[in-house]
Design a protein around this motif. Structure first.
Motif, PDB file in Angstrom:
ATOM      1  N   LEU A  84       7.958  22.759 -44.758  1.00  0.00           N
ATOM      2  CA  LEU A  84       7.283  21.484 -44.584  1.00  0.00           C
ATOM      3  C   LEU A  84       6.600  21.052 -45.878  1.00  0.00           C
ATOM      4  O   LEU A  84       5.978  21.869 -46.562  1.00  0.00           O
ATOM      5  CB  LEU A  84       6.238  21.569 -43.470  1.00  0.00           C
ATOM      6  CG  LEU A  84       6.751  21.481 -42.031  1.00  0.00           C
ATOM      7  CD1 LEU A  84       5.583  21.601 -41.061  1.00  0.00           C
ATOM      8  CD2 LEU A  84       7.495  20.171 -41.785  1.00  0.00           C
ATOM      9  N   GLY A  85       6.696  19.795 -46.197  1.00  0.00           N
ATOM     10  CA  GLY A  85       6.059  19.253 -47.398  1.00  0.00           C
ATOM     11  C   GLY A  85       5.680  17.806 -47.178  1.00  0.00           C
ATOM     12  O   GLY A  85       5.612  17.322 -46.049  1.00  0.00           O
ATOM     13  N   ASP A  86       5.446  17.117 -48.276  1.00  0.00           N
ATOM     14  CA  ASP A  86       5.031  15.725 -48.202  1.00  0.00           C
ATOM     15  C   ASP A  86       6.187  14.745 -48.335  1.00  0.00           C
ATOM     16  O   ASP A  86       5.985  13.531 -48.285  1.00  0.00           O
ATOM     17  CB  ASP A  86       4.008  15.422 -49.307  1.00  0.00           C
ATOM     18  CG  ASP A  86       2.732  16.218 -49.118  1.00  0.00           C
ATOM     19  OD1 ASP A  86       2.392  16.506 -47.952  1.00  0.00           O
ATOM     20  OD2 ASP A  86       2.097  16.550 -50.133  1.00  0.00           O
ATOM     21  N   THR A  87       7.385  15.241 -48.534  1.00  0.00           N
ATOM     22  CA  THR A  87       8.528  14.353 -48.713  1.00  0.00           C
ATOM     23  C   THR A  87       9.049  13.865 -47.369  1.00  0.00           C
ATOM     24  O   THR A  87       8.749  14.425 -46.320  1.00  0.00           O
ATOM     25  CB  THR A  87       9.656  15.065 -49.469  1.00  0.00           C
ATOM     26  OG1 THR A  87      10.072  16.222 -48.723  1.00  0.00           O
ATOM     27  CG2 THR A  87       9.194  15.487 -50.851  1.00  0.00           C
ATOM     28  N   GLY A  88       9.838  12.833 -47.412  1.00  0.00           N
ATOM     29  CA  GLY A  88      10.454  12.276 -46.213  1.00  0.00           C
ATOM     30  C   GLY A  88      11.749  11.592 -46.596  1.00  0.00           C
ATOM     31  O   GLY A  88      12.257  11.760 -47.698  1.00  0.00           O
ATOM     32  N   PRO A  89      12.327  10.814 -45.694  1.00  0.00           N
ATOM     33  CA  PRO A  89      13.570  10.102 -46.007  1.00  0.00           C
ATOM     34  C   PRO A  89      13.387   9.189 -47.217  1.00  0.00           C
ATOM     35  O   PRO A  89      12.330   8.594 -47.400  1.00  0.00           O
ATOM     36  CB  PRO A  89      13.846   9.301 -44.728  1.00  0.00           C
ATOM     37  CG  PRO A  89      13.057   9.976 -43.659  1.00  0.00           C
ATOM     38  CD  PRO A  89      11.863  10.552 -44.319  1.00  0.00           C
TER      39      PRO A  89
END
Length: 273
Positions: A66-71
């Motif tokens: 899990l991290g702060d990135t997304g699509p």
């Protein structure tokens, strides 16, 4: 980790329907010998912070946490990148990663499923997911109504609201002037009609500041008549038809017919020679 994509506050893609809570997506690597388990923007059901894991020949490894990135969009491709995995066995200075490429496809059943494409040195893994949620019309088709049902971990910022088209400035000014003018006229009329009965005002005289508006009207009318007669005098002078131009008193007494007033102020007849 957020699972929707916004641009300038507008919702473009929403992958939250792909997020599983108590299950994982199981992917067959076919002749590669791999088997994968992953989730979308949520941890695996058997892990605390891992979003993807591979299995092969009795070994396993995590290729994303899990991290702060997304699509995100890369050109016209909708991608989701997982990073911060275990150290690569063949390249220890690198961490395992994975990229999921979402492809617009309305022909799949439901929201579709991920498929393994390839890997590089057991360190980077590539998946493809054909789904209608990757289509630009997915939000307009109804996915936006599910925005409030997100179970997870993100709160929409107030700046993320889709802007609405506002009323033009000119229309606002017109409405304000109209409302204020209506209140002024109606309030003044009722005051003179109900409370100021001692003045014995009648007809249009009951309007607020009646004398002021009447004076403005008569001044404008007088100015217009003066200009008109001046122009006529100049034309007659140029054409050789000199003579007296008389402005009849009746022209200036018309105000009594317009306002139904018997006030004593009348204009004197003008003679221009």
């Amino acid at each position: 980790m957020h699972s929707d994509l916004r641009r300038s506050g507008a919702l473009l893609y929403d992958l939250r329907p792909l997020k599983l809570q108590n299950d994982n997506y199981s992917i067959d690597g076919f002749d590669s010998g791999y088997r994968f388990e992953l989730n979308i923007c949520n941890v695996l059901s058997t892990e605390t912070n891992a979003v993807g894991r591979w299995f092969r020949d009795g070994n396993s490894g995590i290729f994303g946490r899990l991290g702060d990135t997304g699509p995100q969009l890369r050109g016209d491709k909708l991608l989701l990148e997982y990073t911060n995995g275990d150290a690569c066995s063949n390249v220890p200075q690198l961490n395992q990663t994975a990229i999921i490429s979402f492809v617009c496809d309305h022909s799949v059943n439901g929201n579709g499923r991920p498929a393994f494409i390839s890997d590089w040195a057991s360190c980077a893994f590539m998946f493809e997911w054909r789904t209608p949620l990757a289509c630009s019309d997915a939000v307009a088709a109804g996915n936006e109504q599910n925005m409030e049902t997100d179970v997870g971990d993100e709160a929409d910022d107030s700046n993320g609201d889709i802007p609405e088209e506002g009323t033009s400035r000119g229309a606002v000014i017109f409405v304000v002037v109209f409302v204020v003018g209506s209140i002024y006229m109606l309030g003044g009329f009722l005051y003179n009609r109900v409370l100021n009965t001692s003045s014995r005002l009648r007809g249009l005289e009951q309007l607020p500041n009646y004398r002021l508006w009447r004076g403005i009207f008569l001044a404008g009318k007088f100015l217009a008549m003066s200009v008109y007669n001046g122009v006529v005098y100049v034309i007659d002078t140029v054409s050789g038809r000199r003579g007296a131009i008389r402005i009849d008193d009746a022209d200036y007494h018309m105000r009594n017919e317009i306002f139904h007033s018997d006030d004593e102020q009348d204009y004197e007849a003008l003679r221009i020679r």
